[in-house]
Design a protein around this motif. Structure first.
Motif, PDB file in Angstrom:
ATOM      1  N   PRO A  73     -11.074  -6.674  -2.379  1.00 42.94           N
ATOM      2  CA  PRO A  73     -10.413  -6.948  -3.342  1.00 42.94           C
ATOM      3  C   PRO A  73     -10.543  -7.689  -4.025  1.00 42.94           C
ATOM      4  N   LEU A  74     -11.028  -8.674  -3.656  1.00 40.44           N
ATOM      5  CA  LEU A  74     -11.333  -9.919  -4.637  1.00 40.44           C
ATOM      6  C   LEU A  74     -13.136  -9.148  -5.440  1.00 40.44           C
ATOM      7  N   GLU A  75     -13.737  -8.794  -4.553  1.00 37.90           N
ATOM      8  CA  GLU A  75     -14.945  -8.957  -5.581  1.00 37.90           C
ATOM      9  C   GLU A  75     -14.685  -6.640  -6.122  1.00 37.90           C
ATOM     10  N   ALA A  76     -13.913  -5.517  -5.676  1.00 42.26           N
ATOM     11  CA  ALA A  76     -13.447  -4.855  -5.810  1.00 42.26           C
ATOM     12  C   ALA A  76     -13.900  -4.667  -7.280  1.00 42.26           C
ATOM     13  N   GLY A  77     -14.340  -3.713  -8.232  1.00 42.96           N
ATOM     14  CA  GLY A  77     -14.425  -3.344  -9.004  1.00 42.96           C
ATOM     15  C   GLY A  77     -13.314  -3.197  -9.529  1.00 42.96           C
ATOM     16  N   GLY A 277     -12.917 -17.565  -0.245  1.00 44.63           N
ATOM     17  CA  GLY A 277     -12.248 -15.979  -1.118  1.00 44.63           C
ATOM     18  C   GLY A 277     -11.166 -16.565  -1.418  1.00 44.63           C
ATOM     19  N   ALA A 278     -10.007 -16.568  -1.373  1.00 49.05           N
ATOM     20  CA  ALA A 278      -9.145 -16.611  -0.679  1.00 49.05           C
ATOM     21  C   ALA A 278      -7.809 -15.840  -2.176  1.00 49.05           C
ATOM     22  N   GLY A 279      -7.212 -15.060  -0.902  1.00 51.68           N
ATOM     23  CA  GLY A 279      -5.650 -14.699  -2.653  1.00 51.68           C
ATOM     24  C   GLY A 279      -4.914 -13.633  -1.966  1.00 51.68           C
ATOM     25  N   GLU A 280      -4.331 -13.676  -3.003  1.00 49.70           N
ATOM     26  CA  GLU A 280      -2.711 -12.390  -2.583  1.00 49.70           C
ATOM     27  C   GLU A 280      -3.054 -11.598  -2.844  1.00 49.70           C
ATOM     28  N   LEU A 285      -2.115 -11.991   2.807  1.00 50.35           N
ATOM     29  CA  LEU A 285      -2.671 -12.870   2.235  1.00 50.35           C
ATOM     30  C   LEU A 285      -4.344 -12.227   2.735  1.00 50.35           C
ATOM     31  N   LEU A 286      -5.076 -13.046   2.146  1.00 49.88           N
ATOM     32  CA  LEU A 286      -6.529 -12.498   2.668  1.00 49.88           C
ATOM     33  C   LEU A 286      -8.089 -13.917   2.570  1.00 49.88           C
ATOM     34  N   ALA A 287      -8.112 -13.992   2.566  1.00 54.07           N
ATOM     35  CA  ALA A 287      -9.390 -14.270   3.018  1.00 54.07           C
ATOM     36  C   ALA A 287     -10.684 -14.144   3.866  1.00 54.07           C
ATOM     37  N   THR A 288     -12.144 -14.208   2.298  1.00 50.29           N
ATOM     38  CA  THR A 288     -13.285 -13.879   3.176  1.00 50.29           C
ATOM     39  C   THR A 288     -13.925 -15.272   2.944  1.00 50.29           C
ATOM     40  N   ALA A 289     -15.620 -15.401   3.597  1.00 53.83           N
ATOM     41  CA  ALA A 289     -16.389 -16.074   3.629  1.00 53.83           C
ATOM     42  C   ALA A 289     -17.815 -15.789   4.507  1.00 53.83           C
ATOM     43  N   ALA A 298     -10.127 -12.361   6.610  1.00 59.68           N
ATOM     44  CA  ALA A 298      -9.355 -12.681   7.558  1.00 59.68           C
ATOM     45  C   ALA A 298      -8.007 -11.539   6.277  1.00 59.68           C
ATOM     46  N   TYR A 299      -7.487 -10.532   6.864  1.00 61.31           N
ATOM     47  CA  TYR A 299      -5.513 -10.033   6.368  1.00 61.31           C
ATOM     48  C   TYR A 299      -4.888 -10.113   7.158  1.00 61.31           C
ATOM     49  N   TYR A 300      -3.985 -10.387   6.435  1.00 58.74           N
ATOM     50  CA  TYR A 300      -2.679 -10.484   7.333  1.00 58.74           C
ATOM     51  C   TYR A 300      -1.775  -9.929   6.289  1.00 58.74           C
ATOM     52  N   ARG A 301      -0.754  -8.945   6.477  1.00 54.21           N
ATOM     53  CA  ARG A 301       0.222  -8.750   5.716  1.00 54.21           C
ATOM     54  C   ARG A 301       1.391  -7.150   6.915  1.00 54.21           C
TER      55      ARG A 301
END
Length: 421
Positions: A73-77, A277-280, A285-289, A298-301
């Protein structure tokens, strides 16, 4: 206008190759990324959905695209809607040459597959492209007619187990400012036909970029609406991302927000740039590397935790692992090769996937294929033993893949060039 570079933290890119045995789905077999958020993922072709209505469309035909990228979701258009996306990049139609591909795979249990691609320049600056494929019981066709800034596209699908459908879309994209206006006609079930007008625009200055998109599906009445807004701001190696997305029935549309940060870290000429990357996103909560050929996310919801890791190095080796509350999955593809003769190459290897599904009464499954290919230029002979461990579904597949294109149209030398020789 300066565009912020697209930096992909959880990106995995795939290119069609003979080992995929003419099945688009196999391009994604080794990666855990399609499982990260299967419920809210979206398929995009050249950055745009072919259908706005929920339910989505099947994957395009094998070989009709140059590559496919899975984006968080952080990089998607802007059309990603705040979820994970599979974005297929369709090759541009050449101005003065043609590109063709044909493939056929026979199977001992009747799972025959084929694919074809044809791209041709036409008079008056027109370009025509057609791709078709059949994978097991699913057939797809992708057609395009382009004369920039106008384009006309059609995507059709038929198969058992899913409703037949088609999507036709005409668009106008003049360039600067980045603007696209399109209107499509979609029939996801063959019984109800919807008109889908949409509008997307991008603008910005310096390190700031804004993107907006909106669309609706309607005929007698509006059945689905969606609107998206994405903002990105870059500060050196840091990119801040914020977006809002609204979609659903007109009377019950749901709005979701997302905010996060991407950070680049130079790590030398071999591994390139590390990116975290990290975000909500959507209440989770989303984290990527990523670092060179390795990626993790990793994704927590809603009390559920999902994580994965993947590796693709060297080019003939790829592996991944995935974990959620209800699924454990590990996959590996090994396909080394060696030169044969003057221009030939032989590859021998296979792929294996192990899954464990369920919690109280888990189900385990191991799938494996043995594959081999002989390639000579754009021509490949391919063979495989599929589902080796399944006595009831084990089968042998064999076939050919042929890619070819002509060189650019010959142009007489300029008189000045002749004199300069």
């Amino acid at each position: 206008m300066t565009t912020i570079p697209l930096l992909l933290a959880a990106l995995a890119s795939f290119e069609p190759s003979p080992i995929d045995l003419l099945e688009t789905e196999l391009l994604l077999e080794w990666s855990e990324l399609p499982f990260m958020a299967a419920d809210d993922s979206r398929i995009l072709i050249d950055g745009h959905p072919r259908m706005l209505l929920p339910g989505g469309v099947p994957l395009p035909a094998w070989g009709s695209f140059e590559s496919v990228s899975v984006r968080s979701p952080l990089e998607a258009g802007v059309w990603g809607g705040g979820g994970w996306t599979m974005e297929f990049a369709v090759p541009e139609i050449p101005d003065s040459s043609y590109r063709s591909m044909a493939g056929l795979m026979e199977s001992t249990v009747g799972r025959n597959r084929y694919a074809g691609l044809l791209q041709r320049p036409l008079p008056m600056g027109l370009g025509f492209g057609a791709a078709l494929g059949r994978e097991d019981t699913l057939s797809t066709q992708l057609l395009s007619l382009v004369r920039k800034p106008f384009s006309l596209d059609g995507f059709l699908w038929q198969g058992s187990g899913i409703p037949d459908g088609y999507a036709a879309r005409a668009s106008f994209a003049p360039g600067r400012p980045d603007l696209e206006v399109s209107c499509g006609i979609v029939s996801p079930s063959g019984g109800v036909t919807y008109a889908e007008p949409s509008l997307s625009a991008a603008f910005g200055s310096g390190s700031l970029r804004m993107e907006a998109a909106a669309g609706a599906s309607a005929w007698d009445s509006i059945a689905h609406v969606e609107a998206h807004l994405k903002a990105s701001a870059g500060f050196g190696g840091t990119i801040l991302v914020a977006r809002g997305d609204l979609s659903g029935d007109p009377d019950d549309a749901e709005a979701v927000g997302m905010a996060g940060v991407l950070q680049t870290i130079p790590s030398g000429p071999v591994l390139g740039v590390a990116l975290t990357g990290a975000g909500e996103s959507g209440g989770g909560l989303l984290a990527t590397a990523s670092w060179g050929p390795v990626g993790a996310e990793a994704y927590y919801r809603d009390g559920a935790f999902t994580s994965g890791i993947h590796l693709r190095w060297p080019s003939w080796l790829s592996a991944s692992a995935f974990r959620s509350d209800s699924l454990l999955r590990a996959a590996m593809t090994v396909f080394p090769g060696f030169a044969y003769g003057r221009n030939g190459r032989i590859n021998i290897g296979g792929r294996m996937t192990a899954t464990r599904t369920g919690e109280d009464d888990p189900t385990e499954e191991i799938r494996a294929d043995f594959c081999t290919a002989f390639s000579l230029g754009g021509f490949s002979l391919v063979g495989a033993v599929e589902d080796i461990f399944d006595d009831g579904d084990r089968r042998i597949a064999y076939g050919i893949v042929w890619r070819f294109s002509d060189p650019p149209a010959w142009r007489p030398a300029d008189p000045g060039e002749e004199r300069g020789r």
